[in-house]
Design an enzyme around this catalytic site. Structure first.
Site, PDB file in Angstrom:
ATOM      1  N   ASN A   1       0.825  -1.208   0.000  1.00 44.58           N
ATOM      2  CA  ASN A   1       0.000   0.000   0.000  1.00 44.58           C
ATOM      3  C   ASN A   1       0.862   1.262   0.000  1.00 44.58           C
ATOM      4  O   ASN A   1       2.053   1.217   0.295  1.00 44.58           O
ATOM      5  CB  ASN A   1      -0.910   0.034   1.234  1.00 44.58           C
ATOM      6  N   HIS A   2       0.230   2.381  -0.277  1.00 46.34           N
ATOM      7  CA  HIS A   2       0.819   3.697  -0.062  1.00 46.34           C
ATOM      8  C   HIS A   2      -0.119   4.460   0.866  1.00 46.34           C
ATOM      9  O   HIS A   2      -1.300   4.105   0.989  1.00 46.34           O
ATOM     10  CB  HIS A   2       0.998   4.438  -1.386  1.00 46.34           C
ATOM     11  N   ALA A   3       0.381   5.482   1.515  1.00 48.45           N
ATOM     12  CA  ALA A   3      -0.426   6.244   2.469  1.00 48.45           C
ATOM     13  C   ALA A   3      -1.398   7.150   1.722  1.00 48.45           C
ATOM     14  O   ALA A   3      -0.999   8.156   1.133  1.00 48.45           O
ATOM     15  CB  ALA A   3       0.480   7.059   3.386  1.00 48.45           C
TER      16      ALA A   3
ATOM     17  N   THR B   1       1.762  10.359  -3.640  1.00 49.34           N
ATOM     18  CA  THR B   1       1.764   8.902  -3.587  1.00 49.34           C
ATOM     19  C   THR B   1       3.155   8.331  -3.359  1.00 49.34           C
ATOM     20  O   THR B   1       3.293   7.138  -3.066  1.00 49.34           O
ATOM     21  CB  THR B   1       1.209   8.303  -4.900  1.00 49.34           C
TER      22      THR B   1
END
Length: 208
Positions: free
Chosen positions: A82-84, A90
């Site tokens: 995932n990314h935040a 991104t």
């Protein structure tokens, strides 16, 4: 390499393994008789090829129950993929802490942590299905081929599609409740063997 005698449940079949005997990561737990079949890659390399982005720094777990059937190339995609999403960008700056002079203890800020992946008992996961972090799949569920599972799946429910959506329940509610109360997968081997004809025939009334 010496492998346990019971790693391959079928004579002359090196595409199918009892998964419990080929995983070594303490953050992967697999119940008895759960099997994985792979006709593309070595099924004994499940931990490397199918459990993705499960980095030790995140401490997330893959828990799979008993008597599950996992199809070729199914993937379990963990939190570090995932990314935040709350970030204005991104790009995962915390991963590259050396480049940007950031605190290395905050590497996990680079992604959203959605939790463990938990698979119940007697679950069938189809060919090339993908299960995302934070998902719980109930006992007896069926995941269709190439489904992308982004949300929890209720017990004894068939899901499919991208993203995966419920197609139908396998049984009516009284039958589901009875099966969950029976928990046949926890019976001893001899009792299961006696009841295979009834289990295969879908005859709850004949279970002994």
């Amino acid at each position: 390499m010496t492998v346990p005698a019971n790693i391959y449940p079928r004579t002359n079949d090196r595409f199918t393994v009892y998964l419990q005997h080929v995983v070594h990561n303490p953050n992967i737990q697999v119940g008895e008789y759960t099997m994985y079949h792979d006709f593309v890659l070595d099924p004994t390399q499940f931990e490397k090829n199918n459990v993705l982005y499960q980095y030790p720094i995140n401490h997330d777990k893959l828990v799979i129950g008993k008597f599950c059937s996992i199809g070729c190339s199914a993937r379990f995609l963990f939190n570090s993929a995932n990314h935040a999403l709350g970030s204005l960008c991104t790009y995962p700056f915390p991963i590259f802490f050396e480049e940007w002079g950031l605190d290395p203890q905050h590497v996990t800020d680079a992604w959203d942590n959605k939790g463990d992946i938990v698979i119940g008992n007697d679950v069938w996961i189809g060919y090339e299905a993908v299960i995302l972090a934070g998902v719980t799949i109930g006992d007896g569920a069926i995941i269709g081929a190439r489904a992308l599972v982004t949300k929890d799946v209720a017990p004894y429910t068939i899901v499919g599609g991208v993203p995966a959506r419920p197609i139908r329940r396998r049984f009516d509610e009284p039958t589901i409740q009875r099966l969950q109360a029976l928990r046949w997968w926890d019976w001893d081997k001899e009792k299961i063997a006696r009841n295979i004809p009834a289990l295969q025939a879908g005859r709850l009334d004949l279970l002994k």
